[in-house]
Design a protein around this motif. Structure first.
Motif, PDB file in Angstrom:
ATOM      1  N   ALA A  84       0.842  -1.208   0.000  1.00 14.00           N
ATOM      2  CA  ALA A  84       0.000   0.000   0.000  1.00 14.00           C
ATOM      3  C   ALA A  84       0.875   1.256   0.000  1.00 14.00           C
ATOM      4  N   CYS A  85       1.892   1.275   0.875  1.00 16.14           N
ATOM      5  CA  CYS A  85       2.781   2.443   0.957  1.00 16.14           C
ATOM      6  C   CYS A  85       3.564   2.629  -0.336  1.00 16.14           C
ATOM      7  N   PHE A  86       4.053   1.517  -0.875  1.00 14.73           N
ATOM      8  CA  PHE A  86       4.843   1.542  -2.108  1.00 14.73           C
ATOM      9  C   PHE A  86       4.025   2.154  -3.249  1.00 14.73           C
ATOM     10  N   TYR A  87       2.797   1.681  -3.408  1.00 17.16           N
ATOM     11  CA  TYR A  87       1.970   2.208  -4.490  1.00 17.16           C
ATOM     12  C   TYR A  87       1.561   3.660  -4.213  1.00 17.16           C
ATOM     13  N   ALA A  88       1.243   3.946  -2.950  1.00 12.24           N
ATOM     14  CA  ALA A  88       0.864   5.328  -2.605  1.00 12.24           C
ATOM     15  C   ALA A  88       2.023   6.284  -2.882  1.00 12.24           C
ATOM     16  N   GLU A 107      -2.282   2.731  13.038  1.00 16.33           N
ATOM     17  CA  GLU A 107      -1.762   4.092  12.860  1.00 16.33           C
ATOM     18  C   GLU A 107      -1.284   4.308  11.422  1.00 16.33           C
ATOM     19  N   ARG A 108      -0.572   3.320  10.892  1.00 16.94           N
ATOM     20  CA  ARG A 108      -0.099   3.443   9.508  1.00 16.94           C
ATOM     21  C   ARG A 108      -1.284   3.495   8.540  1.00 16.94           C
ATOM     22  N   CYS A 109      -2.329   2.718   8.832  1.00 19.10           N
ATOM     23  CA  CYS A 109      -3.535   2.760   7.989  1.00 19.10           C
ATOM     24  C   CYS A 109      -4.208   4.128   8.087  1.00 19.10           C
ATOM     25  N   ALA A 110      -4.227   4.680   9.292  1.00 13.67           N
ATOM     26  CA  ALA A 110      -4.855   5.997   9.481  1.00 13.67           C
ATOM     27  C   ALA A 110      -4.119   7.049   8.661  1.00 13.67           C
ATOM     28  N   VAL A 111      -2.803   7.002   8.702  1.00 11.23           N
ATOM     29  CA  VAL A 111      -2.007   7.988   7.961  1.00 11.23           C
ATOM     30  C   VAL A 111      -2.276   7.877   6.458  1.00 11.23           C
ATOM     31  N   LEU A 112      -2.373   6.643   5.962  1.00 14.47           N
ATOM     32  CA  LEU A 112      -2.683   6.463   4.537  1.00 14.47           C
ATOM     33  C   LEU A 112      -4.094   6.977   4.225  1.00 14.47           C
ATOM     34  N   SER A 113      -5.018   6.735   5.135  1.00 13.01           N
ATOM     35  CA  SER A 113      -6.404   7.186   4.930  1.00 13.01           C
ATOM     36  C   SER A 113      -6.487   8.706   4.873  1.00 13.01           C
ATOM     37  N   GLU A 130     -13.606  -1.508  17.004  1.00 16.76           N
ATOM     38  CA  GLU A 130     -13.233  -0.742  18.205  1.00 16.76           C
ATOM     39  C   GLU A 130     -11.891  -0.033  18.001  1.00 16.76           C
ATOM     40  N   GLN A 131     -10.965  -0.736  17.359  1.00 15.61           N
ATOM     41  CA  GLN A 131      -9.646  -0.147  17.081  1.00 15.61           C
ATOM     42  C   GLN A 131      -9.775   1.091  16.189  1.00 15.61           C
ATOM     43  N   LEU A 132     -10.634   1.001  15.189  1.00 19.82           N
ATOM     44  CA  LEU A 132     -10.815   2.144  14.277  1.00 19.82           C
ATOM     45  C   LEU A 132     -11.439   3.326  15.024  1.00 19.82           C
ATOM     46  N   LYS A 133     -12.388   3.006  15.908  1.00 23.08           N
ATOM     47  CA  LYS A 133     -13.042   4.070  16.684  1.00 23.08           C
ATOM     48  C   LYS A 133     -12.027   4.838  17.521  1.00 23.08           C
ATOM     49  N   LYS A 134     -11.063   4.104  18.043  1.00 25.63           N
ATOM     50  CA  LYS A 134     -10.051   4.728  18.909  1.00 25.63           C
ATOM     51  C   LYS A 134      -9.137   5.672  18.143  1.00 25.63           C
ATOM     52  N   ARG A 135      -9.138   5.572  16.817  1.00 27.65           N
ATOM     53  CA  ARG A 135      -8.257   6.428  16.017  1.00 27.65           C
ATOM     54  C   ARG A 135      -9.089   7.137  14.962  1.00 27.65           C
ATOM     55  N   PRO A 136      -9.889   8.138  15.388  1.00 27.55           N
ATOM     56  CA  PRO A 136     -10.668   8.879  14.397  1.00 27.55           C
ATOM     57  C   PRO A 136      -9.741   9.593  13.416  1.00 27.55           C
ATOM     58  N   LEU A 137     -10.182   9.675  12.170  1.00 33.29           N
ATOM     59  CA  LEU A 137      -9.343  10.322  11.151  1.00 33.29           C
ATOM     60  C   LEU A 137      -9.500  11.839  11.206  1.00 33.29           C
ATOM     61  N   LYS A 138      -8.439  12.516  10.777  1.00 32.49           N
ATOM     62  CA  LYS A 138      -8.446  13.982  10.811  1.00 32.49           C
ATOM     63  C   LYS A 138      -9.316  14.569   9.696  1.00 32.49           C
ATOM     64  N   ASP A 139      -9.634  15.840   9.830  1.00 32.93           N
ATOM     65  CA  ASP A 139     -10.315  16.616   8.787  1.00 32.93           C
ATOM     66  C   ASP A 139     -11.643  15.983   8.362  1.00 32.93           C
ATOM     67  N   GLY A 140     -12.321  15.364   9.301  1.00 33.67           N
ATOM     68  CA  GLY A 140     -13.639  14.801   8.991  1.00 33.67           C
ATOM     69  C   GLY A 140     -13.610  13.637   8.022  1.00 33.67           C
TER      70      GLY A 140
ATOM     71  N   VAL B   3       5.431  10.711   3.778  1.00 34.06           N
ATOM     72  CA  VAL B   3       4.843  10.426   5.086  1.00 34.06           C
ATOM     73  C   VAL B   3       4.701   8.922   5.302  1.00 34.06           C
ATOM     74  N   GLY B   4       4.170   8.270   4.289  1.00 35.11           N
ATOM     75  CA  GLY B   4       3.912   6.834   4.420  1.00 35.11           C
ATOM     76  C   GLY B   4       5.178   6.062   4.707  1.00 35.11           C
ATOM     77  N   GLU B   5       6.238   6.443   4.061  1.00 35.50           N
ATOM     78  CA  GLU B   5       7.506   5.748   4.259  1.00 35.50           C
ATOM     79  C   GLU B   5       8.016   5.897   5.690  1.00 35.50           C
ATOM     80  N   LYS B   6       7.784   7.076   6.241  1.00 31.47           N
ATOM     81  CA  LYS B   6       8.273   7.327   7.591  1.00 31.47           C
ATOM     82  C   LYS B   6       7.713   6.329   8.584  1.00 31.47           C
ATOM     83  N   LEU B   7       6.523   5.843   8.264  1.00 30.32           N
ATOM     84  CA  LEU B   7       5.881   4.940   9.201  1.00 30.32           C
ATOM     85  C   LEU B   7       6.199   3.475   8.929  1.00 30.32           C
ATOM     86  N   GLN B   8       6.975   3.214   7.921  1.00 27.16           N
ATOM     87  CA  GLN B   8       7.391   1.828   7.699  1.00 27.16           C
ATOM     88  C   GLN B   8       8.565   1.540   8.613  1.00 27.16           C
TER      89      GLN B   8
END
Lengths: 383, 383
Positions: A84-88, A107-113, A130-140, B3-8
Motif C-alpha cells: 500500500a505504501c509503495f503504491y501510494a 496508525e499506519r492505515c490511518a495515515v494512509l487514509s 473498536e480499534q478504528l473508533k479509537k483512532r478517528p481520522l483527521k479533517d472529517g 509520510v507513508g515511508e516514515k511509518l514503515q
C-alpha cells in the motif's frame, strides 16, 4: 560503484539481449503475455459492467500495476501495508488493503487514509471496529471499511450465514467516522476445482451468497458495494457476476501451472519462467544438477505435479525431484538420462507451479518481448 | 521521504524499543545467542587447530559475517556470486565461492579473482576446468580451485571412490594458470542423523574419506588442503577433524528447530524467531488466523513437525497447520481453543524449522538483545 558490482546483472543494461545472456537462476516475464492476460481480464469485466480492481500481491511492481490498471494507477488491491505504501508513494490511489486490519498497523492505515483520496480497509471482527473508533481520522475523513465475508473459502471473514455477520455490518454502518463501503469475499476455494464447470459452480455460489447478503443488508436499511475475487472465478466469470460492484483477481497477470491445472488458463498463457542451467552430471544417480534450488522457484507445489516442483519446458520426461538452497536435482521419469543432450551450462526453462511463491523469491524480474530483454521490474517486499 | 515511508518500520529508528513494538510478521535475531553460537564454533576449531571458514548462506549480512569471522573479514564461504560481490564490495577477502563454478559466471569469477587478494572457486567436472583455461587471469594470477568431492552426501561433487576424481585433481594441478587449492566435501548427509552419535559417525566417515583422498593425491605427488563442513558435524567435531585444513559450517550462527532435532544444538540455542500476531478467530473451525503466511516463515518443514510448519513458543498444544501467502491457520493439537487467551492482536513467537529458508523471506532482520531492539541487518539477495 565497484568493479564487481558492474558485472552483476542487476545493474547492467541488458536491453536487446537474448534471454540466454542472463545469469541463472533468473525470473523472466513475457511482457506480451502479461499484457494479453491483463487485457483479457479488463474486457471480461467491461463486458459485464463490473469494476475490475486488480490485486497486486503476485508481482508487487509498478510496471505490472500500470498494465493491470490500464495506466490509471487507480483502483487496486494489496495484500500488505508495505505494498500500500509503495503504491501510494508512486502516485497510485483508491487502494484497498484487503487484509483483516491488523491492530499493530492501525496508525499506519490511518495515515494512509488521511493522505490518499481513498484508502480502504477490511475487517471481520467487532474488536477491529473498536480499534478504528479509537483512532478517528483527521479533517472529517471517514474510515472506508469492507466487511470480509467467508462464503465457503475457510480462511478469514465472518461466515455469510452467521447472524453476527449482519450485526457487524450494522455496527460498522452505524459507527461515527466509519463508512461501510462494501462486502468482500475471496473465493479461494476455486483452487480446489478442476475445469471450468467446477470453477463456475464456486463462482456462482460465492456470487449468490454475497449478493444475498447484500440484499439482507438492504432489508435492514444498509446499502453498500459487493466484491468477489480469485483468478479462477474471474477468468471464467458467470453472468450473475454482472450484479457485483467489483471483482479483485490478481494472479491472472502471470498465471502458472497450478492455474492451468485448475482450468483458469492454458499452459500457453503462463507469462513467467525461471531460467536455470545444468551445473552437474550425476550418472551414478541418473540425475542432473541445476542451479535452481528453493531460493529460485520456492517449495510450493511439493507433491502436486508428476514433474516435481515445476514443469521443465520442452522436456516432458524430466522431473525436478528435490531441491536444496541453491541446487535442484533433475531426473528422467523413466529410462536413463542421455547426458550428451545436457552438457554443463545447458539452459533449461522451468514453468512455476505457483507464480506468487516463485516471484517472491526474486529481487528483480527480467522482462522480455519475444525472447529479447526489454527491462527489469523491481518488486517491493516486506510488510 | 514521504509520510507513508516514515511509518514503515524499515526506515524508523526503533533502538531500545521492546520486540512488541515491531509490526508483524518480523524476523528477529537474538544477537547474544548469535555471538555465543559463533564463539562456540570458533573455540571448537581453535582447540582442534583447524581453520574455521564460516558459510554466509544462512544470513547473508555484513554484521553477522563480522561476528562469525571475529571481525577479520577474511576466510568465508558463500553460496552465490551475489554474496561474493556483496562481501568483496565491503572489504571482505579470502572468499570461497563453494558452488560448482557455473559457466555463465566465469567472467564475473575472473574479475573477482583479479580484484581480491584471494578468491577461490570449486569444480567437479573436467568441462569446468576447460572453461577456466579459456579465461586466463591477468597479471600472472592463478585460479584457486577446490575439487568438490562427494563423500556420501549425494548432491554435487565427484564420487570420492571414482577413478576420475584423482584424474580430475591431477588435471587441475597440472593446468597452467590454475592451482589445486584443496579438496572440499559437504556432509549434508548429517541432516538425516538423530543424535550426536549418528552425527559423529557421518563426520568421521566424511573426514576419513576426505583425508584418504588427500593421501591418494600425495601418492601421485599432489599436496593440497582439505575442508569438510555442515552445521551438525562441526557442532560435534570428531578428533580426526584436527587433521583437516579447514571446516565450513554456516547455519550454526542461527540454528533452528531442524538442527535441534538432528542434535546439533538445543532449542535454547536457536537465535531467531518470527513474531506474528493473531488476526482472526474461527470458532467454527476451532482455529486462529495469524499474520504469518509462507512469505513470513517459508514452506520448509512441511510434514516434519507435530506442531506443523514451526514451533509456537510457549504453546506446545498449538499447531501451524497450513498457510497461504499472508495467513497462517493455527489450531490446537487436541481440545477446543480457548479464544479468551488469544484476543486479536496477541503476539505469538514462531521458532523456524529451517532458518536459512525463513531468513530468505525477509528483506530486513530485527536484531535484539534481551528483548530490546538494537539494530537492523539487511541481507543481500539474488545471484
Amino acid at each position: 560503484m565497484f568493479v564487481g558490482e558492474k558485472l552483476q546483472q542487476t545493474t547492467v543494461n541488458m536491453e536487446g539481449e537474448p534471454l540466454s545472456a542472463l545469469c541463472t537462476p533468473a525470473f523472466v516475464v513475457d511482457v506480451d503475455k502479461v499484457k494479453r492476460n491483463a487485457q483479457q481480464m479488463i474486457e471480461h469485466f467491461e463486458k459485464l459492467g463490473v469494476q475490475l480492481r486488480p490485486h497486486m500481491k503476485t508481482h508487487k511492481t509498478l510496471e505490472c500495476a500500470d498494465i493491470m490498471t490500464g495506466g490509471s494507477r487507480r483502483c487496486i488491491v494489496v495484500s500488505t501495508l508495505a505494498e500500500a505504501c509503495f503504491y501510494a508513494d508512486h502516485g497510485f490511489d483508491d487502494i484497498l488493503y484487503a487484509y483483516s486490519v491488523p491492530f499493530d498497523k492501525i496508525e499506519r492505515c490511518a495515515v494512509l487514509s488521511e493522505r490518499l483520496e481513498l484508502f480502504q480497509v477490511l475487517l471481520d471482527h467487532p474488536d477491529a471496529l473498536e480499534q478504528l473508533k479509537k483512532r478517528p481520522l483527521k479533517d472529517g475523513r471517514l474510515w472506508h471499511v469492507w466487511l470480509k465475508l467467508d462464503c465457503g473459502n475457510g480462511r478469514a471473514g465472518v461466515l455469510h450465514s452467521a447472524s453476527e455477520a449482519v450485526r457487524l455490518a450494522q455496527a460498522i454502518a452505524e459507527t461515527e467516522g466509519v463508512q461501510l463501503t462494501g462486502v468482500y469475499a475471496h473465493c479461494g476455494n476455486t483452487y480446489n476445482c478442476r475445469g471450468v464447470e467446477q470453477i463456475q459452480t464456486v463462482a456462482q455460489e460465492t456470487t449468490s451468497l454475497t449478493l444475498q447478503f447484500v440484499e439482507k443488508l438492504k432489508s435492514v436499511g444498509i446499502t453498500c458495494k459487493s466484491s468477489i475475487g480469485s483468478t479462477p472465478s474471474c477468468s471464467h466469470p458467470v453472468k450473475d457476476m454482472s450484479q457485483l460492484s467489483e471483482v479483485h483477481p490478481g494472479n491472472y497477470v502471470f498465471y502458472d501451472v497450478q492455474q492451468s491445472l485448475i482450468g483458469s488458463c492454458s499452459l500457453e498463457d503462463v507469462a513467467v519462467r525461471v531460467l536455470t542451467r545444468v551445473i552437474g552430471h550425476c550418472p551414478h544417480r541418473n540425475q542432473l544438477l541445476i542451479d535452481c534450488g528453493w531460493t529460485g522457484i520456492s517449495l510450493d507445489g511439493a507433491g502436486k505435479l508428476p514433474t516435481g516442483f515445476a514443469v521443465i519446458e520442452g522436456h516432458p520426461n524430466l522431473k525436478l525431484v528435490s531441491m536444496t538452497q541453491e541446487h535442484g536435482r533433475v531426473e528422467p521419469m523413466s529410462g536413463p538420462l542421455d547426458y550428451s543432450k545436457f552438457p554443463l551450462g545447458t539452459l533449461l526453462t522451468l514453468i512455476p507451479y505457483h507464480s506468487c511463491a516463485t516471484a517472491m523469491m526474486h529481487p528483480v524480474y527480467h522482462v522480455h518481448s519475444e525472447g529479447r530483454l526489454v527491462g527489469k521490474w523491481t518488486p517491493t517486499r516486506g510488510w
